[in-house]
Design a protein around this motif. Structure first.
Motif, PDB file in Angstrom:
ATOM      1  N   ILE D  12       0.824  -1.214   0.000  1.00 51.05           N
ATOM      2  CA  ILE D  12       0.000   0.000   0.000  1.00 51.05           C
ATOM      3  C   ILE D  12       0.861   1.269   0.000  1.00 51.05           C
ATOM      4  CG2 ILE D  12      -1.975  -1.068   1.162  1.00 51.05           C
ATOM      5  CD1 ILE D  12       0.390   1.189   3.122  1.00 51.05           C
ATOM      6  N   ALA D  13       0.257   2.379  -0.414  1.00 56.38           N
ATOM      7  CA  ALA D  13       0.858   3.709  -0.271  1.00 56.38           C
ATOM      8  C   ALA D  13       0.085   4.474   0.781  1.00 56.38           C
ATOM      9  CB  ALA D  13       0.810   4.454  -1.604  1.00 56.38           C
ATOM     10  N   GLY D  29       5.208   4.179   1.224  1.00 50.27           N
ATOM     11  CA  GLY D  29       4.397   2.967   1.163  1.00 50.27           C
ATOM     12  C   GLY D  29       4.953   1.883   2.050  1.00 50.27           C
ATOM     13  N   ALA D  67      -5.501  -3.640  -0.880  1.00 52.60           N
ATOM     14  CA  ALA D  67      -4.407  -4.115  -1.730  1.00 52.60           C
ATOM     15  C   ALA D  67      -4.177  -3.183  -2.918  1.00 52.60           C
ATOM     16  CB  ALA D  67      -4.709  -5.531  -2.223  1.00 52.60           C
ATOM     17  N   TYR D  68      -2.919  -2.822  -3.133  1.00 52.40           N
ATOM     18  CA  TYR D  68      -2.525  -1.960  -4.257  1.00 52.40           C
ATOM     19  C   TYR D  68      -3.296  -0.636  -4.240  1.00 52.40           C
ATOM     20  CZ  TYR D  68      -0.192  -6.126  -5.933  1.00 52.40           C
ATOM     21  OH  TYR D  68       0.617  -7.220  -6.043  1.00 52.40           O
ATOM     22  N   ARG D  69      -3.516  -0.120  -3.018  1.00 57.85           N
ATOM     23  CA  ARG D  69      -4.215   1.160  -2.888  1.00 57.85           C
ATOM     24  C   ARG D  69      -3.347   2.196  -2.187  1.00 57.85           C
ATOM     25  NH1 ARG D  69      -9.767   1.046  -2.576  1.00 57.85           N
ATOM     26  NH2 ARG D  69      -9.545   3.311  -2.701  1.00 57.85           N
ATOM     27  N   ASN D  70      -3.694   3.471  -2.424  1.00 54.03           N
ATOM     28  CA  ASN D  70      -3.176   4.570  -1.620  1.00 54.03           C
ATOM     29  C   ASN D  70      -4.184   4.764  -0.492  1.00 54.03           C
ATOM     30  OD1 ASN D  70      -2.324   6.914  -0.472  1.00 54.03           O
ATOM     31  ND2 ASN D  70      -2.383   8.146  -2.349  1.00 54.03           N
TER      32      ASN D  70
ATOM     33  N   MET E  11      10.944   2.273   2.555  1.00 50.48           N
ATOM     34  CA  MET E  11       9.495   2.180   2.390  1.00 50.48           C
ATOM     35  C   MET E  11       9.096   3.229   1.362  1.00 50.48           C
ATOM     36  SD  MET E  11       8.616   1.690   6.466  1.00 50.48           S
ATOM     37  CE  MET E  11       7.130   0.694   6.284  1.00 50.48           C
ATOM     38  N   ILE E  12       8.610   2.765   0.204  1.00 47.44           N
ATOM     39  CA  ILE E  12       8.386   3.688  -0.917  1.00 47.44           C
ATOM     40  C   ILE E  12       6.978   3.510  -1.503  1.00 47.44           C
ATOM     41  CG2 ILE E  12      10.833   3.823  -1.576  1.00 47.44           C
ATOM     42  CD1 ILE E  12       8.423   1.652  -3.575  1.00 47.44           C
ATOM     43  N   ALA E  13       6.517   4.540  -2.222  1.00 53.56           N
ATOM     44  CA  ALA E  13       5.292   4.462  -3.022  1.00 53.56           C
ATOM     45  C   ALA E  13       5.679   4.472  -4.494  1.00 53.56           C
ATOM     46  CB  ALA E  13       4.383   5.658  -2.719  1.00 53.56           C
ATOM     47  N   ALA E  23      -3.689  -4.547 -11.068  1.00 53.36           N
ATOM     48  CA  ALA E  23      -3.988  -3.620  -9.972  1.00 53.36           C
ATOM     49  C   ALA E  23      -2.766  -2.801  -9.568  1.00 53.36           C
ATOM     50  CB  ALA E  23      -4.525  -4.391  -8.774  1.00 53.36           C
ATOM     51  N   ALA E  24      -1.568  -3.271  -9.893  1.00 57.17           N
ATOM     52  CA  ALA E  24      -0.363  -2.536  -9.520  1.00 57.17           C
ATOM     53  C   ALA E  24      -0.140  -1.306 -10.399  1.00 57.17           C
ATOM     54  CB  ALA E  24       0.853  -3.460  -9.557  1.00 57.17           C
ATOM     55  N   GLN E  26      -2.225   1.011 -10.103  1.00 56.67           N
ATOM     56  CA  GLN E  26      -2.655   2.004  -9.118  1.00 56.67           C
ATOM     57  C   GLN E  26      -1.470   2.410  -8.240  1.00 56.67           C
ATOM     58  OE1 GLN E  26      -6.717  -0.688  -8.707  1.00 56.67           O
ATOM     59  NE2 GLN E  26      -5.644  -0.077  -6.850  1.00 56.67           N
ATOM     60  N   LEU E  27      -1.565   3.590  -7.667  1.00 53.99           N
ATOM     61  CA  LEU E  27      -0.529   4.019  -6.725  1.00 53.99           C
ATOM     62  C   LEU E  27      -0.584   3.100  -5.508  1.00 53.99           C
ATOM     63  CD1 LEU E  27       1.645   6.120  -6.035  1.00 53.99           C
ATOM     64  CD2 LEU E  27      -0.168   7.490  -4.991  1.00 53.99           C
ATOM     65  N   HIS E  28       0.525   2.444  -5.235  1.00 47.26           N
ATOM     66  CA  HIS E  28       0.613   1.570  -4.063  1.00 47.26           C
ATOM     67  C   HIS E  28       2.007   1.751  -3.460  1.00 47.26           C
ATOM     68  CE1 HIS E  28       2.255  -0.804  -7.377  1.00 47.26           C
ATOM     69  NE2 HIS E  28       2.840  -1.592  -6.488  1.00 47.26           N
ATOM     70  N   GLY E  29       2.568   0.752  -2.800  1.00 49.36           N
ATOM     71  CA  GLY E  29       3.883   0.942  -2.194  1.00 49.36           C
ATOM     72  C   GLY E  29       4.508  -0.375  -1.810  1.00 49.36           C
ATOM     73  N   ALA E  30       5.683  -0.279  -1.187  1.00 46.54           N
ATOM     74  CA  ALA E  30       6.403  -1.489  -0.776  1.00 46.54           C
ATOM     75  C   ALA E  30       7.421  -1.152   0.295  1.00 46.54           C
ATOM     76  CB  ALA E  30       7.120  -2.129  -1.964  1.00 46.54           C
TER      77      ALA E  30
END
Lengths: 134, 134, 134, 134, 134, 134
Positions: D12-13, D29, D67-70, E11-13, E23-24, E26-30
């Motif tokens: 997530i972000a 994220g 999942a895979y959301r901001n 930890m990044i977006a 779905a990735a 979309q803005l997400h993160g890790a």
């Protein structure tokens, strides 16, 4: 009940007194992976149990007393076996008054309910001490 | 409250009875990583919850009944599904009387307050059983 | 190419000589999680790279020289810094001739192509040594 | 008391509001490794705390919202800091009514005593929320 | 051949462009757990591949460019998908010239033979880039 | 050289033939944590070694042949010991032609240079097989 946990590690030497310890009566050492878990009934206004930056700094500050040391040389431990479970208790006893004095930030003393200190000494063994903070 | 934990592992075969188990009704198997955690209010004179050498030997002794076995062939489990949570309970029930009989050394029976047995069956699932020892 | 790996661990004390080591010039210690990986082009008639029971026993036998020791007291290491990478090399150099002498069972000497020895010293650092066996 | 735990993960972000968060006020994220532990006093007739297939599906269903959301874009979180401990609580609050409605299978609502939700955010930090189910 | 490895995390977006990402997009993160492994044929006079304190500082310095950032906002990555494998390569390309310029201490440039950068993004997936340093 | 790795797991029963296997001649079982690593010299236009969704689906598809099975009952393995290293090779031999046939997406056959299949069978042991894809 909420929990937050952070971790660090130290590398120490020590020896034990007592036949029960077998070869560990010899001077040897350990890497201790140290994890502290803090419990709190409700989150604060920021959505936090406590600032994990402050928690990490507090842990590292307490661990600095032992880092790269022979625990046999530490005056406070004279006559004691510095077993993993003993060290978990000692780290708890050093953290508790600092937390009571506000080391984890405004509003945390009195709100943090309990603390658990866990030390992993090997892939096959760990020890912990937990107690109330309020 | 202090804790000490040690671990071992076993590799077993078994099958389950009941539609809820789907493909696991077939004969399959598992590696169980088994961790036992022992809790005690105060350390003994050596600074120990208990001797982790004795704890490891006790665990390995109990696990030997199951190691490299098809659990479907064990008479005591006839008619039971040997799920991970069931096995956690069975290991607890075998450890408890041995601990009460002094298997963890002088002064431990009566002092060790609780035991938790945890079995990891895969990266994604584990089960445990915990209960009082006194 | 096939590989098989087994692991063990030792708990040692030591100190380092040289300003580059900072606080680690003091007597301290480490838990080393030691993994050995053996490589072989083809499996033997049993479907094995080698017997992992023999591999574990061989590793434990070599580690016994260091277990619960202060490495500063080991004559063979006089004047050397027993860094993690140095120890990986030393363990390799002790394993290699034993493997060549058949310690891993009939048909393994000459068939095992390479060995990697890896020592994890903390959650954040490890070292390794790898070399050919034939 | 028996426990069963299953796990999943989301990526997530999000960003945080408040000076205490330092650089984490920026949009960044996390990968959250999410583990849920379910506790039950006695096993059911199949030898289960609950079906881990259903538990995994229930967890994945709840995590799908994030999942895979901001997380900054999720209406229900407007004005809140989506800290790791906050998210643990939110996941608990979404799981609890579904479990009460029987999502973990016949006989589980009313039998499952407690739930713990743990989110690991990094090698050095995790947060959890636990509460009663009955 | 010797190896030494140290690790850190960021930890990044970010978001990805291309239908393959589902779905990735979309803005997400890790959370990326980043490990760097350095290889060297012979140890230096101190018994080291390199100073792990310097290696950790070098890694943290390179990771600081990305920590708590939305990678979509980084000019150097405009028009690129910042996949885990891409980031492993980018971190390699930033480390290599610094190592060549002596960031890992006297005598390391020219002696360190190879570098591997590994990023774990979840319990189920990681990516790496490795290349020669000399 | 870039790498991407994904993982899954299977739970199987089996037995071994040969005195060297000791107690493992009995019907027992294992959880295999299976990781596949794919190597490629250059990233594709999307910044990928390959789609990790496809890689995970490919791995799960191959593992489905063995999941919840007694490997002694699989015709293709009649007369063979299904050791961990043997299974690593068998999984490699099933994955390679599927990858060559494009299972990892457009442009991957011919670009993916090598594959490593690793099976962890216990906390203390794993085996692997690696080979070229082109």
């Amino acid at each position: 009940m909420y929990s937050v946990a952070v971790s660090g590690h130290i590398m120490i030497a020590h020896s034990f007194v007592g036949e029960i310890f077998g070869a560990a009566q010899q001077l040897h050492g350990a890497t201790y992976e140290v994890e502290i878990e803090l419990r709190r009934a409700e989150l604060d206004g920021n959505g936090l149990v406590c600032d994990i930056g402050l928690a990490t700094a507090l842990l590292d500050g307490v661990l600095a007393e032992f880092a790269y040391r022979n625990l046999d040389d530490i005056a406070a431990f004279r006559g004691r076996n510095t077993t993993t479970e003993f060290m978990a208790g000692e780290i708890f006893r050093r953290l508790k008054p600092k937390i009571a004095a506000g080391a984890l930030g405004p509003g945390t003393a009195g709100a943090l309910a309990a603390l658990r200190v866990r030390l992993r000494e090997s892939p096959n063994a760990w020890a912990a001490f937990e107690g109330a903070l309020i």
